[in-house]
Scaffold this motif. Structure first.
Motif, PDB file in Angstrom:
ATOM      1  N   TRP A   1       2.594   4.152   9.390  1.00 43.26           N
ATOM      2  CA  TRP A   1       2.503   3.636   8.033  1.00 43.26           C
ATOM      3  C   TRP A   1       3.871   3.475   7.368  1.00 43.26           C
ATOM      4  N   HIS A   2       4.909   4.091   7.937  1.00 41.79           N
ATOM      5  CA  HIS A   2       6.232   3.975   7.318  1.00 41.79           C
ATOM      6  C   HIS A   2       6.764   2.538   7.376  1.00 41.79           C
TER       7      HIS A   2
ATOM      8  N   TYR B   1       5.212   0.157   6.345  1.00 37.73           N
ATOM      9  CA  TYR B   1       4.700  -0.476   5.130  1.00 37.73           C
ATOM     10  C   TYR B   1       5.323   0.128   3.871  1.00 37.73           C
ATOM     11  N   SER B   2       6.366   0.932   4.025  1.00 35.40           N
ATOM     12  CA  SER B   2       6.922   1.664   2.889  1.00 35.40           C
ATOM     13  C   SER B   2       7.433   0.749   1.782  1.00 35.40           C
ATOM     14  N   ASP B   3       7.764  -0.501   2.131  1.00 33.00           N
ATOM     15  CA  ASP B   3       8.284  -1.421   1.123  1.00 33.00           C
ATOM     16  C   ASP B   3       7.229  -1.848   0.113  1.00 33.00           C
TER      17      ASP B   3
ATOM     18  N   SER C   1       5.680   5.631  -3.781  1.00 36.29           N
ATOM     19  CA  SER C   1       6.368   6.707  -3.066  1.00 36.29           C
ATOM     20  C   SER C   1       5.461   7.857  -2.661  1.00 36.29           C
TER      21      SER C   1
ATOM     22  N   PRO D   1       2.456   7.383   1.157  1.00 38.10           N
ATOM     23  CA  PRO D   1       2.600   7.669   2.590  1.00 38.10           C
ATOM     24  C   PRO D   1       2.168   9.085   2.968  1.00 38.10           C
TER      25      PRO D   1
END
Length: 274
Positions: free
Chosen positions: A78-79, A81-83, A87, A90
């Motif tokens: 899933w990181h 998709y961090s954009d 915050s 995740p």
């Protein structure tokens, strides 16, 4: 979280304070607390020094815990998709993927694990009116990726109470809502999914505080976690007394709602009216 709980157990067994443990790795007491809660990444050197402080000399045990530290630092899928994620989210996705039992109550819309692609797109567009089309699609893709948890081998148990309001509130057009209702009927037949509907006709109920999710893990060292999403942040509650209150509320919701078979009949009725 699992590594942190084991480090806490080893520290307490030796009667060592968090302050003393922090001193041994040139860190603060608060950092040891965050490590033991699984809220920070782990440096291999710090874990090695703590194990030495705690008297762990057996090579097999040290290797096992150090391997766990390396696993804990690997970024989850899933990181990527961090954009497009807030915050705090995740952390939830990681906990959700590690859970053996997911229990939830939802009132605003259908739970993300049960949304169709078209319904998810309508929800994201409604909630993020200024988002680009590309960002909307990435959020939808993340939601669909999460749903694979329910279909994989070793899938978690998922017990969900949906308020009737979530089913009456339209997201998307008539066909989107019909597709969502049909999907709920079908997925509720899965052996690991227990879906109940809290009908308007019941009146007031124990879900008055709003939506929440309780995550339970297969490791006995890990306490349950309650997830509460807010407008600009989220809360993760793991104190026994807090979790117990939410478990009580969910149990009452389950007792007061029609069972899975009757809830499917309610869904079929709504589908005929839509």
């Amino acid at each position: 979280m699992l590594l942190g709980s084991q480090l806490r157990r080893l520290r307490e067994a030796r009667g060592i304070t968090r302050e003393a443990a922090g001193y041994s790795i040139r860190a603060s007491e608060s950092k040891i607390s965050r490590m033991e809660l699984g809220r920070v990444s782990f440096k291999t050197r710090d874990v090695e020094d703590l194990l030495t402080l705690y008297g762990i000399t057996d090579e097999a045990e040290r290797t096992s815990l150090l391997s766990l530290a390396k696993e804990a630092n690997v970024a989850g899928w899933w990181h990527s998709y961090s954009d497009v994620l807030p915050s705090w989210f995740p952390t939830y996705v990681g906990l959700e993927g590690a859970a053996a039992l997911i229990r939830a109550y939802e009132v605003q819309f259908v739970h993300g694990l049960l949304q169709t692609e078209a319904y998810a797109r309508a929800v994201v567009r409604r909630g993020m009116k200024s988002a680009s089309a590309a960002d909307v699609e990435r959020r939808v893709a993340l939601r669909l990726e999460r749903q694979k948890y329910l279909l994989d081998d070793g899938a978690p148990e998922f017990h969900i109470v949906l308020d009737e309001a979530a089913l009456r509130r339209p997201y998307g057009d008539r066909e989107v809502m019909r597709g969502q209702l049909q999907h709920l009927i079908e997925i509720s037949e899965r052996p690991n999914v227990r879906l109940q509907i809290m009908p308007f006709s019941f009146g007031g109920h124990s879900g008055e505080s709003g939506a929440f999710t309780i995550l339970s893990f297969p490791e006995s060292d890990l306490s349950d976690v309650v997830y509460l999403e807010q407008l600009t942040s989220a809360l993760y509650l793991d104190k026994h007394e807090d979790v117990a209150q939410y478990e009580k509320a969910l149990k009452e919701l389950q007792q007061d709602s029609p069972g899975p078979h009757e809830s499917r009949d309610l869904l079929r009725g709504l589908l005929q009216l839509s």
